[in-house]
Design an enzyme around this catalytic site. Structure first.
Site, short mmCIF file in Angstrom:
data_model
loop_
_atom_site.label_atom_id
_atom_site.label_comp_id
_atom_site.label_asym_id
_atom_site.label_seq_id
_atom_site.Cartn_x
_atom_site.Cartn_y
_atom_site.Cartn_z
N GLN A 129 -9.44 -2.28 -2.64
CA GLN A 129 -9.19 -1.81 -4.00
C GLN A 129 -10.20 -2.39 -4.99
O GLN A 129 -10.28 -3.61 -5.12
CB GLN A 129 -7.78 -2.25 -4.40
CG GLN A 129 -7.37 -1.90 -5.81
CD GLN A 129 -5.92 -2.29 -6.08
OE1 GLN A 129 -5.35 -3.10 -5.36
NE2 GLN A 129 -5.32 -1.74 -7.10
N GLY A 130 -10.97 -1.53 -5.67
CA GLY A 130 -11.96 -2.00 -6.63
C GLY A 130 -11.51 -1.76 -8.06
O GLY A 130 -11.98 -0.81 -8.71
N GLU B 254 2.03 0.71 -6.12
CA GLU B 254 1.97 -0.71 -5.79
C GLU B 254 3.29 -1.40 -6.15
O GLU B 254 3.70 -2.34 -5.50
CB GLU B 254 0.81 -1.37 -6.55
CG GLU B 254 0.63 -2.84 -6.20
CD GLU B 254 -0.65 -3.42 -6.76
OE1 GLU B 254 -1.20 -2.84 -7.70
OE2 GLU B 254 -1.07 -4.46 -6.26
#
Lengths: 392, 312
Positions: free
Chosen positions: A128-129, A246
């Site tokens: 994840q960036g 998330e």
């Protein structure tokens, strides 16, 4: 309101437990109980593929894409049994729980065809960036730039806290694609292959000696023009949609792991006499109450009769579990007493409870600090005036 | 029993502590801690520097080559050792072992200690290890712990000296973490301003400051009481250990939180102080041990209560 699981759910639980425990007693016994996300990376990849081959890699996904169409309750049950069987954490957690659902929700048919089978097969690992050195709590201030150059996006900048980037294959990146834009406007959500010369991954060492996360540098890194999810400038909406995943199922399933940790503390307290100390006894009781609170909160959400005025668990769950677990780490150390200071192995090689203490230092920080969570609850949940801010 | 209140260190003691602080700030920065951790070893030059300052002989009588100073001065210097996360056995040997030997009239080793030629590992039944030994791995990579002997001493005076000097180090550790967190909160910007401008951050740091400032006089009071041999000394020592541990613990937790994810990395220096704090909070009697000593004394009547004692 009835809180609990149905008979069918309990049958599903037995099926999960049977398979997971069988694996941990058999072919994958060598990875049972590993707490470090970075340990034995090759075997962890093989485990992802084993899950996939037996239909357990992404049970919440649609059947058409390799999932089981599992209900929310079933997904929670699977996560619970996963922890109960002492199976180590998923190295493709981000692919299965974040990238996949985001592509399913917002991606094109072509993108689904292209990316979902690799995740479902346990073969493509994602990271994840999002965060950058100057965009942490203030995520919308990302500066990593993307510009279209003919048929390709060219990306320059730096991401940080990219968990497991060093063993991943793909990364999704929130980029600033509109020059001169600020805040949540002008962002684009790109999917990029990590295996290219324009991307460099450098590990960041943690206080416990491990290096789960990284800095990821983009220097004229490239991806095809159709690598974006949603439209150009639509990146913030996609990123927020992803963060909702998330905060969903994956956090509800943590509780079995918490149960294991608290049980470890109680066993240690009985063994070393700390359980005779009235203050320790009360803190154990409080920890038990906190765990039950989370449990009933989760069941309430699953019952789909959650009428909380402030969005209930969606807003309040993160700060609750994070604060509880940070205290649990401190309780673990107080139960172990001075023995907890010493490792039987070597520097930076600790047993479960000292590791719990060190890991739990980060719980109230990652995924939104406690301070950010309180602002969200107060501003979004309670409709209070927004925090005054400086000149951005 | 008289309850003399003398929690303020003398001007001379403060001047000495300032000179030690300046020396350590110059020679024992975070880069030294990183170097020692990487080499998992000691640098004899650090000890020699302390010897050149005369610190191993701080409490050794002048006729044995020392400075002949007392526990109050030693506690101030112990705080300075905590402030720079010093890993040398100075506090154990010079501020715990020396006064203990003196209390027993045991002078044979003092000249050697003052000259910096001898350090003293200190086994005690309260600790499951020996500080200054070899072979055990502490969570604090710079601490040197060895296996405890099968029949360690149980001397209560040694325990009080150890707990007092541990409390003093914790005060220094807490102040150092406070400095680091405050500096970061002023520097780090999010939402267009330094994060220290947000009450969610500044209030946490202010609360820690309250805890630290109220722990300090309790530590100096304990040093004075132990130096004077007052019957209440053990109570003051326990109070000091609890207050200093609580302040340092809260400061460690808050300092990590203020640093955000950076606080969880090895790259930021903070973790050295956090790990030392963790180790010392348990050393020479846990919080539970010292609270039990206090509640025994208060409820059991050994520690007189009422205004004529508390405000004497």
């Amino acid at each position: 309101m009835k809180l609990g699981f149905s008979a069918a759910d309990e049958a599903f639980r037995a099926e999960c437990a049977d398979w997971l425990q069988g694996q941990m007693a058999g072919e994958f016994a060598d990875i049972k109980g590993i707490t470090k996300l970075t340990a034995k990376p090759e075997r962890r990849r093989e485990w992802e593929q084993q899950l996939a081959e037996h239909g357990w890699a992404c049970i919440g996904w649609p059947k058409a894409w390799g999932g089981r169409d599992a209900t929310l309750a079933q997904q929670v049950i699977f996560a619970e049994e996963y922890a109960r069987a002492d199976v180590p954490g998923r190295v493709n957690h981000i692919g299965v729980e974040l990238a996949g659902p985001t592509i399913l929700a917002f991606g094109s048919d072509e993108q689904k065809q292209r990316f979902l089978p690799g995740i479902a097969a346990g073969k493509t690992i994602w990271c994840q960036g999002f965060s950058e050195p100057n965009a942490g709590s203030d995520l919308a201030s990302v500066r990593t730039r993307a510009r279209l150059d003919g048929e390709e996006w060219v990306v320059n900048g730096q991401k940080i806290w990219t968990s497991l980037a060093h063993i991943s294959d793909w990364i999704f990146v929130v980029t600033r694609s509109e020059e001169g834009s600020a805040g949540p406007k002008g962002l684009t959500f790109l999917m990029m292959n990590l295996h290219q010369p324009g991307i460099e991954v450098r590990p960041i060492r943690q206080i416990n000696g491990d290096a789960e996360f990284n800095e990821t540098f983009f220097t004229d890194a490239r991806c095809p023009a159709d690598s974006l999810i949603g439209a150009v400038g639509d990146g913030w909406r996609i990123a927020m949609g992803l963060l909702a995943f998330e905060r969903g199922v994956s956090t509800l399933g943590q509780q079995m792991g918490f149960r294991n940790e608290l049980d470890g503390i109680i066993a240690a307290a009985k063994a070393n006499g700390a359980a005779q100390d009235p203050l320790i006894r009360q803190r154990i009781a409080q920890a038990e109450i906190g765990l039950r609170l989370m449990r009933y909160g989760a069941l309430r959400m699953l019952s789909q009769t959650d009428h909380s005025a402030i969005g209930g668990a969606a807003l309040t769950y993160k700060i609750q579990w994070a604060s509880w677990r940070r205290s649990l780490g401190e309780l673990a150390m107080d139960v172990l007493g001075q023995a907890g200071e010493v490792s039987a192995h070597a520097d930076y090689e600790w047993d479960m409870l000292p590791n719990l203490f060190l890991y739990s230092r980060a719980d109230t920080i990652y995924g939104g600090t406690n301070q950010i969570q309180r602002n969200l609850i107060a501003e979004r949940g309670l409709g209070m005036p927004r925090e005054p801010r400086g000149q951005a | 029993m008289t309850m003399l209140m003398d929690p303020a260190p003398s001007a001379d003691a403060l001047a000495l502590a300032t000179s030690v602080r300046e020396y350590l700030a110059e020679t024992h920065g975070p880069e030294v801690l990183r170097r020692l951790d990487a080499a998992s070893g000691r640098d004899p030059a650090i000890w020699q520097g302390l010897v050149a300052m005369g610190l191993p002989g701080l409490m050794v009588p002048e006729d044995a080559g020392g400075m002949g100073l007392g526990l109050e001065e030693a506690a101030l210097i112990a705080a300075e050792c905590g402030r720079v996360c010093l890993a040398e056995p100075l506090v154990d040997t010079a501020f715990i072992a020396v006064p203990w030997l003196l209390a027993h009239g045991d002078t044979a080793l003092l000249a050697d200690i003052a000259a910096g030629n001898r350090t003293i590992p200190l086994p005690h039944a309260i600790n499951p290890w020996v500080d200054g030994g070899e072979g055990l791995h502490s969570v604090d990579p710079l601490r040197r712990l060895g296996t405890a002997p099968s029949d360690p001493p149980t001397d209560p005076h040694l325990l009080n000296l150890g707990a007092l000097m541990t409390a003093a180090q914790l005060v220094g550790l807490a102040e150092a973490m406070q400095d680091q967190a405050v500096a970061y909160a002023k520097l780090r910007e999010q939402f267009g301003q330094p994060i220290g401008a947000f009450q969610a951050i500044k209030h946490q740091l202010a609360s820690c400051t309250v805890a630290i400032e109220f722990a300090k006089p309790v530590v100096w009071q304990a040093a004075a009481a132990l130096a004077a041999g007052r019957s209440s000394a053990a109570i003051h020592v326990s109070h000091a250990k609890v207050a200093a541990s609580d302040a340092a613990w809260a400061m460690a937790e808050t300092a990590i939180q203020v640093h955000g994810a950076m606080g969880y990395t090895y790259e930021v220096d903070l973790h050295f102080w956090m790990k030392r704090t963790w180790a010392l909070c348990g050393a020479w009697g846990s919080r539970a041990f010292h609270l039990a000593r206090l509640d025994d004394a208060i409820i059991g009547g050994a520690h007189p209560i009422g205004p004529e004692h508390t405000f004497a």
